[in-house]
Design a protein around this motif. Structure first.
Motif, PDB file in Angstrom:
ATOM      1  N   LEU A  65      10.565  -2.043   2.788  1.00 38.78           N
ATOM      2  CA  LEU A  65       9.579  -1.685   1.774  1.00 38.78           C
ATOM      3  C   LEU A  65      10.040  -2.181   0.418  1.00 38.78           C
ATOM      4  O   LEU A  65      11.163  -1.908  -0.007  1.00 38.78           O
ATOM      5  N   HIS A  66       9.166  -2.931  -0.222  1.00 39.47           N
ATOM      6  CA  HIS A  66       9.437  -3.442  -1.568  1.00 39.47           C
ATOM      7  C   HIS A  66       8.475  -2.725  -2.516  1.00 39.47           C
ATOM      8  O   HIS A  66       7.284  -3.043  -2.555  1.00 39.47           O
ATOM      9  N   LEU A  67       8.983  -1.750  -3.238  1.00 37.70           N
ATOM     10  CA  LEU A  67       8.128  -0.875  -4.031  1.00 37.70           C
ATOM     11  C   LEU A  67       8.138  -1.196  -5.511  1.00 37.70           C
ATOM     12  O   LEU A  67       7.495  -0.516  -6.304  1.00 37.70           O
ATOM     13  N   VAL A  68       8.871  -2.239  -5.904  1.00 33.87           N
ATOM     14  CA  VAL A  68       8.904  -2.652  -7.299  1.00 33.87           C
ATOM     15  C   VAL A  68       7.754  -3.629  -7.551  1.00 33.87           C
ATOM     16  O   VAL A  68       7.567  -4.591  -6.805  1.00 33.87           O
ATOM     17  N   GLY A  69       6.969  -3.400  -8.612  1.00 40.73           N
ATOM     18  CA  GLY A  69       5.824  -4.265  -8.893  1.00 40.73           C
ATOM     19  C   GLY A  69       4.739  -4.079  -7.846  1.00 40.73           C
ATOM     20  O   GLY A  69       4.452  -2.967  -7.412  1.00 40.73           O
ATOM     21  N   ASP A  70       4.130  -5.199  -7.413  1.00 46.70           N
ATOM     22  CA  ASP A  70       3.104  -5.127  -6.375  1.00 46.70           C
ATOM     23  C   ASP A  70       3.704  -4.746  -5.027  1.00 46.70           C
ATOM     24  O   ASP A  70       3.067  -4.098  -4.211  1.00 46.70           O
ATOM     25  N   GLY A  71       4.954  -5.194  -4.795  1.00 42.01           N
ATOM     26  CA  GLY A  71       5.660  -4.813  -3.581  1.00 42.01           C
ATOM     27  C   GLY A  71       4.973  -5.240  -2.310  1.00 42.01           C
ATOM     28  O   GLY A  71       4.281  -6.258  -2.247  1.00 42.01           O
ATOM     29  N   GLY A  72       5.180  -4.426  -1.262  1.00 43.22           N
ATOM     30  CA  GLY A  72       4.616  -4.720   0.042  1.00 43.22           C
ATOM     31  C   GLY A  72       5.606  -4.371   1.129  1.00 43.22           C
ATOM     32  O   GLY A  72       6.697  -3.856   0.875  1.00 43.22           O
ATOM     33  N   VAL A  73       5.207  -4.642   2.365  1.00 47.03           N
ATOM     34  CA  VAL A  73       6.046  -4.370   3.531  1.00 47.03           C
ATOM     35  C   VAL A  73       6.313  -5.670   4.266  1.00 47.03           C
ATOM     36  O   VAL A  73       5.390  -6.435   4.553  1.00 47.03           O
ATOM     37  N   CYS A  74       7.583  -5.941   4.573  1.00 40.56           N
ATOM     38  CA  CYS A  74       7.973  -7.109   5.360  1.00 40.56           C
ATOM     39  C   CYS A  74       8.582  -6.628   6.668  1.00 40.56           C
ATOM     40  O   CYS A  74       9.396  -5.701   6.673  1.00 40.56           O
ATOM     41  N   LEU A  75       8.177  -7.257   7.774  1.00 38.80           N
ATOM     42  CA  LEU A  75       8.693  -6.892   9.083  1.00 38.80           C
ATOM     43  C   LEU A  75       9.714  -7.907   9.567  1.00 38.80           C
ATOM     44  O   LEU A  75       9.597  -9.102   9.311  1.00 38.80           O
ATOM     45  N   ALA A  76      10.718  -7.413  10.272  1.00 37.96           N
ATOM     46  CA  ALA A  76      11.699  -8.257  10.942  1.00 37.96           C
ATOM     47  C   ALA A  76      11.870  -7.716  12.341  1.00 37.96           C
ATOM     48  O   ALA A  76      11.780  -6.511  12.567  1.00 37.96           O
ATOM     49  N   PRO A  89      -0.066  -6.073   9.416  1.00 33.65           N
ATOM     50  CA  PRO A  89      -0.493  -6.609   8.125  1.00 33.65           C
ATOM     51  C   PRO A  89       0.517  -7.578   7.539  1.00 33.65           C
ATOM     52  O   PRO A  89       1.708  -7.502   7.822  1.00 33.65           O
ATOM     53  N   SER A  90       0.030  -8.491   6.719  1.00 35.97           N
ATOM     54  CA  SER A  90       0.930  -9.380   5.992  1.00 35.97           C
ATOM     55  C   SER A  90       1.396  -8.678   4.727  1.00 35.97           C
ATOM     56  O   SER A  90       0.924  -7.584   4.394  1.00 35.97           O
ATOM     57  N   VAL A  91       2.317  -9.307   4.027  1.00 31.28           N
ATOM     58  CA  VAL A  91       2.810  -8.722   2.784  1.00 31.28           C
ATOM     59  C   VAL A  91       1.671  -8.544   1.790  1.00 31.28           C
ATOM     60  O   VAL A  91       1.597  -7.548   1.063  1.00 31.28           O
ATOM     61  N   VAL A  92       0.745  -9.508   1.769  1.00 29.43           N
ATOM     62  CA  VAL A  92      -0.382  -9.446   0.838  1.00 29.43           C
ATOM     63  C   VAL A  92      -1.227  -8.202   1.101  1.00 29.43           C
ATOM     64  O   VAL A  92      -1.623  -7.481   0.177  1.00 29.43           O
ATOM     65  N   GLU A  93      -1.505  -7.916   2.396  1.00 32.30           N
ATOM     66  CA  GLU A  93      -2.359  -6.782   2.739  1.00 32.30           C
ATOM     67  C   GLU A  93      -1.680  -5.441   2.489  1.00 32.30           C
ATOM     68  O   GLU A  93      -2.333  -4.405   2.438  1.00 32.30           O
ATOM     69  N   SER A  94      -0.365  -5.450   2.350  1.00 37.86           N
ATOM     70  CA  SER A  94       0.358  -4.196   2.128  1.00 37.86           C
ATOM     71  C   SER A  94       0.776  -4.007   0.675  1.00 37.86           C
ATOM     72  O   SER A  94       1.454  -3.035   0.347  1.00 37.86           O
ATOM     73  N   ARG A  95       0.395  -4.925  -0.194  1.00 40.24           N
ATOM     74  CA  ARG A  95       0.777  -4.799  -1.603  1.00 40.24           C
ATOM     75  C   ARG A  95       0.238  -3.520  -2.221  1.00 40.24           C
ATOM     76  O   ARG A  95      -0.893  -3.119  -1.950  1.00 40.24           O
ATOM     77  N   GLY A  96       1.053  -2.921  -3.058  1.00 39.93           N
ATOM     78  CA  GLY A  96       0.655  -1.691  -3.711  1.00 39.93           C
ATOM     79  C   GLY A  96       0.940  -0.449  -2.908  1.00 39.93           C
ATOM     80  O   GLY A  96       0.587   0.659  -3.320  1.00 39.93           O
ATOM     81  N   CYS A  97       1.611  -0.595  -1.751  1.00 37.95           N
ATOM     82  CA  CYS A  97       1.875   0.569  -0.914  1.00 37.95           C
ATOM     83  C   CYS A  97       2.916   1.480  -1.558  1.00 37.95           C
ATOM     84  O   CYS A  97       3.718   1.053  -2.390  1.00 37.95           O
ATOM     85  N   LYS A  98       2.888   2.734  -1.172  1.00 39.67           N
ATOM     86  CA  LYS A  98       3.809   3.735  -1.694  1.00 39.67           C
ATOM     87  C   LYS A  98       4.849   4.149  -0.659  1.00 39.67           C
ATOM     88  O   LYS A  98       5.925   4.621  -1.008  1.00 39.67           O
ATOM     89  N   ASP A  99       4.527   3.980   0.611  1.00 49.39           N
ATOM     90  CA  ASP A  99       5.449   4.367   1.673  1.00 49.39           C
ATOM     91  C   ASP A  99       4.976   3.731   2.975  1.00 49.39           C
ATOM     92  O   ASP A  99       3.840   3.230   3.068  1.00 49.39           O
ATOM     93  N   ALA A 100       5.834   3.747   3.994  1.00 47.19           N
ATOM     94  CA  ALA A 100       5.481   3.208   5.306  1.00 47.19           C
ATOM     95  C   ALA A 100       6.380   3.848   6.352  1.00 47.19           C
ATOM     96  O   ALA A 100       7.478   4.328   6.051  1.00 47.19           O
ATOM     97  N   CYS A 101       5.907   3.883   7.588  1.00 50.55           N
ATOM     98  CA  CYS A 101       6.736   4.296   8.719  1.00 50.55           C
ATOM     99  C   CYS A 101       6.356   3.434   9.907  1.00 50.55           C
ATOM    100  O   CYS A 101       5.235   2.921   9.992  1.00 50.55           O
ATOM    101  N   ILE A 102       7.303   3.249  10.834  1.00 53.63           N
ATOM    102  CA  ILE A 102       7.082   2.322  11.931  1.00 53.63           C
ATOM    103  C   ILE A 102       7.548   2.922  13.243  1.00 53.63           C
ATOM    104  O   ILE A 102       8.547   3.643  13.294  1.00 53.63           O
ATOM    105  N   SER A 103       6.789   2.669  14.300  1.00 52.32           N
ATOM    106  CA  SER A 103       7.173   3.014  15.660  1.00 52.32           C
ATOM    107  C   SER A 103       7.075   1.733  16.482  1.00 52.32           C
ATOM    108  O   SER A 103       6.816   0.661  15.931  1.00 52.32           O
ATOM    109  N   GLU A 104       7.277   1.831  17.773  1.00 56.80           N
ATOM    110  CA  GLU A 104       7.164   0.627  18.597  1.00 56.80           C
ATOM    111  C   GLU A 104       5.726   0.129  18.686  1.00 56.80           C
ATOM    112  O   GLU A 104       5.488  -1.050  18.914  1.00 56.80           O
ATOM    113  N   LEU A 105       4.769   1.010  18.471  1.00 61.50           N
ATOM    114  CA  LEU A 105       3.366   0.640  18.638  1.00 61.50           C
ATOM    115  C   LEU A 105       2.624   0.445  17.321  1.00 61.50           C
ATOM    116  O   LEU A 105       1.722  -0.392  17.250  1.00 61.50           O
ATOM    117  N   TYR A 106       3.010   1.193  16.276  1.00 66.22           N
ATOM    118  CA  TYR A 106       2.206   1.191  15.057  1.00 66.22           C
ATOM    119  C   TYR A 106       3.064   1.115  13.800  1.00 66.22           C
ATOM    120  O   TYR A 106       4.173   1.634  13.747  1.00 66.22           O
TER     121      TYR A 106
END
Length: 390
Positions: A65-76, A89-106
């Motif tokens: 999670l990159h929460l500085v500025g527009d930020g976004g979520v990057c997956l590896a 979602p791509s980084v563009v679609e996740s810009r402006g996010c405040k938090d995220a969580c990940i499982s194997e499916l979602y």
């Protein structure tokens, strides 16, 4: 702040292999990263390096999670090598996010006005589930932390949205393989779900369909909760660590018969290779009057106080499937439990039922400020240790 990872890396969730840089001895090709390796930074389309604020991890993926500025979520990790071909979602679609969580499916992303859950098995350009939320204004309290959302929480599998009673006054929520641990604003702890390994902390092995208070902790205010596959932990306001659930791999930091037996077998094999005559082996049964029976714990069905280190308090904790990691107020990282993928960070594929400090960070004069466990790996956030002037 810098992030390091160690443990299971079969999908490149710790170190992403860059084919343009050649093979060489790239640690990214290693399935097991046995020592802390610094995570490579993500770069946006403008070429600017994105600073990682938080890490969320599942078995095969890591979300930065990159929460500085527009930020976004990057997956590896699995199916996340390139943003153009990755699921979710791509980084563009996740810009402006405040938090995220990940499982194997979602992958679930929280914005100031909505929550979105993306199916990581599909390459759709729209979320599989979403809900609008009222924008919180100043004075209405802090935003809830995922997987908590207004009125409930996001589960790891459908139905994604599960309601929670407002009477619980939920503050944070940790989800295990098949159980949940809830921290209330009052400091009370509630659990529900599968209880077959004592992971609910109610003293038995029965399951609970609805949240039930952990009575053994009643009257003590807790500040943090975490869950593994089948074990649970929490930290009190005073920095004490409580553990309960399954301990087969030493993940509770309590004596594990399985680990001790494996250690004895390994020691016996090594001794046998050095000496064929075992008639006078020091490992024989003790004489009468010397016998003492060591207590082993496979299941701890109610919370037990674990003394990680006598010199300082615990500030934060995280659990993998069968291992646990805790950060102390002095900035040290301690790990214990199953370590066959190097997830304990001790430069070896060893397991331990005793908390041990990860010496790498102390040797590099780094102070650990946060830790996040994936199922079979561990991620630590560090800052440079400030050295006082003489």
């Amino acid at each position: 702040m810098r992030w390091f990872g160690f443990g299971f890396n079969a999908f490149g969730q710790i170190c992403v292999h860059d084919p343009n840089k050649g093979a060489g001895t790239d640690v990214a090709k290693e399935v097991k990263v046995i020592g802390p390796a610094e995570l490579t930074g993500h770069v946006d389309r403008s070429g600017c390096c994105l600073k990682t604020s938080r890490i969320k991890a599942s078995w095969s993926r890591r979300a930065s999670l990159h929460l500085v500025g527009d930020g976004g979520v990057c997956l590896a990790g699995f199916q996340a090598v390139t943003s153009d071909e990755s699921c979710g979602p791509s980084v563009v679609e996740s810009r402006g996010c405040k938090d995220a969580c990940i499982s194997e499916l979602y992958l679930t992303i929280a914005f100031s006005d909505r929550i979105e859950s993306w199916d990581l098995q599909k390459k759709e350009k729209t979320p599989s589930w979403s809900m609008e939320i009222k924008t919180q204004s100043q004075g209405t309290g802090p935003l809830l932390n995922l997987p908590l959302v207004p009125g409930g929480y996001i589960a790891t599998k459908p139905p994604l949205y599960r309601p929670l009673s407002p009477d619980l006054r939920a503050k944070s929520l940790a989800l295990g393989a098949e159980h949940a641990v809830l921290l209330c604003a009052t400091g009370a702890v509630y659990t529900w779900g599968l209880g077959s390994h004592g992971q609910l902390g109610h003293g038995g092995l029965t399951s609970e369909e609805e949240p039930r208070a952990v009575e053994a902790l009643w009257g003590m205010s807790m500040s943090c909760v975490a869950t593994g596959g089948w074990h649970s932990v929490c930290i009190s306001d005073g920095g004490d660590l409580y553990v309960w659930g399954w301990n087969e791999s030493g993940q509770l930091g309590l004596p594990s018969r399985g680990l001790r037996k494996a250690t004895l077998q390994q020691s016996s094999q090594q001794a046998g290779a050095l000496c064929q005559d075992t008639s006078s082996s020091p490992g024989e049964e003790p004489q009468e009057g010397e016998k003492h029976e060591e207590v082993f714990i496979s299941i701890q069905a109610f919370p037990a106080l674990l003394d990680v280190t006598p010199s300082c308090e615990v500030s934060t904790v995280s659990c993998g499937s069968r291992h646990t990691a805790a950060v102390t107020t002095t900035g040290d990282l301690y790990t214990w439990g199953w370590g066959e993928y190097g997830q304990l960070g001790h430069q070896a594929l060893i397991s331990s039922d005793e908390p041990q400090r990860v010496e790498f960070f102390r040797e590099q004069q780094m102070r650990v400020i946060d830790v996040v466990c994936g199922t079979w790996n561990t991620f630590a956030a560090v800052v440079k240790e400030e050295v006082a002037c003489p």
